[in-house]
Motif scaffolding. Structure first.
Motif, short mmCIF file in Angstrom:
data_model
loop_
_atom_site.label_atom_id
_atom_site.label_comp_id
_atom_site.label_asym_id
_atom_site.label_seq_id
_atom_site.Cartn_x
_atom_site.Cartn_y
_atom_site.Cartn_z
N LEU A 44 -19.07 4.20 -11.29
CA LEU A 44 -18.91 2.74 -11.13
C LEU A 44 -17.49 2.31 -11.48
N PHE A 45 -16.93 2.92 -12.56
CA PHE A 45 -15.56 2.55 -12.95
C PHE A 45 -14.57 2.93 -11.86
N ILE A 46 -14.74 4.12 -11.30
CA ILE A 46 -13.82 4.56 -10.24
C ILE A 46 -13.97 3.69 -9.00
N ILE A 96 -10.19 2.28 -8.06
CA ILE A 96 -9.79 2.22 -6.65
C ILE A 96 -9.24 0.85 -6.27
N PRO A 97 -9.90 -0.29 -6.64
CA PRO A 97 -9.30 -1.59 -6.30
C PRO A 97 -7.94 -1.81 -6.95
N ILE A 98 -7.78 -1.37 -8.22
CA ILE A 98 -6.48 -1.54 -8.88
C ILE A 98 -5.41 -0.71 -8.16
N LEU A 136 -0.77 -1.98 -2.15
CA LEU A 136 -0.56 -3.09 -1.24
C LEU A 136 0.63 -3.95 -1.66
N SER A 137 0.84 -4.08 -2.99
CA SER A 137 1.95 -4.92 -3.47
C SER A 137 3.30 -4.31 -3.13
N ALA A 138 3.32 -3.02 -2.84
CA ALA A 138 4.59 -2.36 -2.46
C ALA A 138 4.81 -2.37 -0.96
N MET A 155 2.13 -9.99 -0.63
CA MET A 155 2.67 -10.94 -1.60
C MET A 155 1.58 -11.40 -2.57
N ALA A 156 0.37 -11.63 -2.05
CA ALA A 156 -0.74 -12.01 -2.92
C ALA A 156 -1.07 -10.89 -3.91
N ALA A 157 -0.98 -9.63 -3.45
CA ALA A 157 -1.25 -8.51 -4.36
C ALA A 157 -0.19 -8.43 -5.45
N ALA A 158 1.07 -8.67 -5.10
CA ALA A 158 2.13 -8.64 -6.11
C ALA A 158 1.91 -9.75 -7.15
#
Length: 321
Positions: A41-43, A48-50, A56-58, A289-292
Motif C-alpha cells: 500500500l505504501f509503494i 509511486i505518486p511521489i 513530472l515537475s522536471a 508547473m502544478a507538480a513543481a
C-alpha cells in the motif's frame, strides 16, 4: 536417544553445521509476510505518486513541431519549473495571505479547544457528554458544506446578522469585503476544528492522576492554579500535536476560499498556494508547473513541521521533568 549437538560442539568436532530447521524459516519469513500488505500500500499510494510528481515537475510543456500547427509536448527541463514558480510574486503573496489567515485561526482554535477541554474536565461540570458532542459535531460536517453555510450567512442578501444590523439602522456587515475576509474565513476553520482538537486535549487531561489535583487542593491551590500550573504543562504533548495538525491544515487551506470565491471579488484564483496549483494543473493544463508547486508546498510543510517539533521538543521534555 542423544540430544542434537550444538553449533559450537559441531564446530569443535569439525562437523558441518546442521541445516536450518523449518521453524526457523517460518520465523524468518513471518515478519516479511506481515509487512507485505502495508509495504504494498505504501509503494502503491505513496512512493509511486511521489516519484511521479518529482518526475513530472522536471518536465516542461514546449512546442515540439515548429510548423503552423505546432504540437505542444513534454520535454525535460530540469529545475526550470522550480525557478519559475519560486520567482512568481503571486505564489509568495499566497503564503502571506496564509500567514494572515493562520495568525487568526490557529491560536483561536487551540485556545478555545484547551478552554473547553479544561471546563469539561472540571469536577463540577454538568452535561459533559452533551457538551462534548455539541462541540465536536461541527467537525463531522464537510468543509465544503460548512463553507457554503457560512458563506450564505456572510452574504448581505441572506445574512441573518446583516438583517439585524439593517433593522437597527446600522447597515450590512461587510464580512467578505477587504481585510474582513481573513477573520470571516478563519471563523469557518475555528468553528469546524475546535471540537477535534478539544477531544485530543480532553483525552490527555483524563490521563492525569487525580491524586495530583487532590494534593494541590490540599496545599491550597485554586482551580485556576491547578489548571494553569498542573494540567496545562502535563498536556503539553497533546498541545504540540494539535498545533502541528493546525499548522499543516493551514498550509493546506483550499476548500474555504474556493467555496467563498464566487461570493466576493476579494478571492482570486491564486489566493492561496493550493488554488494556484489547481489553476496551473486543471485550468491552464500545465501539470508540470502544478507538480513543481506541489513539491515546494510539500517540502515547505515538512520543514515547518520539523522546526515546530524541534522547537517544542525541548520545552515539552523540560516541562515533563
Amino acid at each position: 536417544m542423544t540430544p542434537a549437538a550444538t553449533v559450537e560442539e559441531r564446530a569443535t568436532r569439525g562437523e558441518p553445521a546442521a541445516p536450518p530447521s523449518p521453524v526457523r524459516h517460518r520465523k524468518t519469513f513471518a515478519p516479511l509476510v506481515l509487512l507485505a500488505p502495508a509495504l504494498a500500500l505504501f509503494i502503491a499510494f505513496m512512493a509511486i505518486p511521489i516519484g511521479y510528481a518529482l518526475w513530472l515537475s522536471a518536465q516542461g510543456l514546449r512546442i515540439k513541431d515548429e510548423g503552423i500547427f505546432g504540437i505542444r509536448g513534454e520535454v525535460f527541463v530540469g529545475f526550470a519549473n522550480y525557478r519559475q514558480i519560486l520567482s512568481d510574486g503571486e505564489f509568495w503573496a499566497g503564503f502571506l495571505r496564509l500567514a494572515a489567515y493562520g495568525l487568526i485561526a490557529v491560536p483561536l482554535t487551540l485556545g478555545l479547544a484547551l478552554l473547553f477541554a479544561l471546563l469539561i474536565d472540571h469536577g463540577s461540570a454538568r452535561f459533559k457528554r452533551f457538551s462534548r458532542t455539541a462541540i465536536f459535531l461541527p467537525y463531522a460536517i464537510p468543509a465544503v458544506v460548512a463553507s457554503l453555510m457560512w458563506g450564505f450567512m456572510y452574504l448581505p442578501s441572506t445574512s441573518p446578522f446583516s438583517h439585524l444590523t439593517e433593522a437597527w439602522g446600522l447597515g450590512t456587515i461587510p464580512f467578505l469585503d477587504g481585510n474582513a475576509i481573513y477573520p470571516s474565513m478563519a471563523n469557518i476553520a475555528i468553528w469546524g476544528g475546535v471540537g477535534f482538537n478539544m477531544i485530543i486535549i480532553y483525552t490527555s487531561l483524563r490521563g492525569i492522576p487525580a491524586e495530583l489535583c487532590d494534593a494541590a487542593r490540599i496545599d491550597g491551590c485554586t482551580e485556576w492554579q491547578i489548571a494553569w500550573r498542573i494540567k496545562v504543562p502535563l498536556v503539553a504533548p497533546a498541545l504540540v500535536l494539535t498545533g502541528l495538525f493546525a499548522l499543516i491544515g493551514t498550509l493546506q487551506v483550499y476548500g474555504e476560499p474556493t467555496m467563498l470565491a464566487p461570493m466576493t471579488t476579494e478571492i482570486s484564483q491564486t489566493w492561496v498556494p493550493l488554488m494556484q496549483i489547481y489553476r496551473d494543473g486543471f485550468i491552464r493544463d500545465d501539470l508540470p508547473m502544478a507538480a513543481a508547486g506541489s513539491v515546494i508546498l510539500a517540502v515547505g510543510t515538512l520543514v515547518v513541521s520539523l522546526i515546530l517539533l524541534k522547537a517544542t521538543q525541548r520545552r515539552t521534555s523540560g516541562g515533563m521533568r
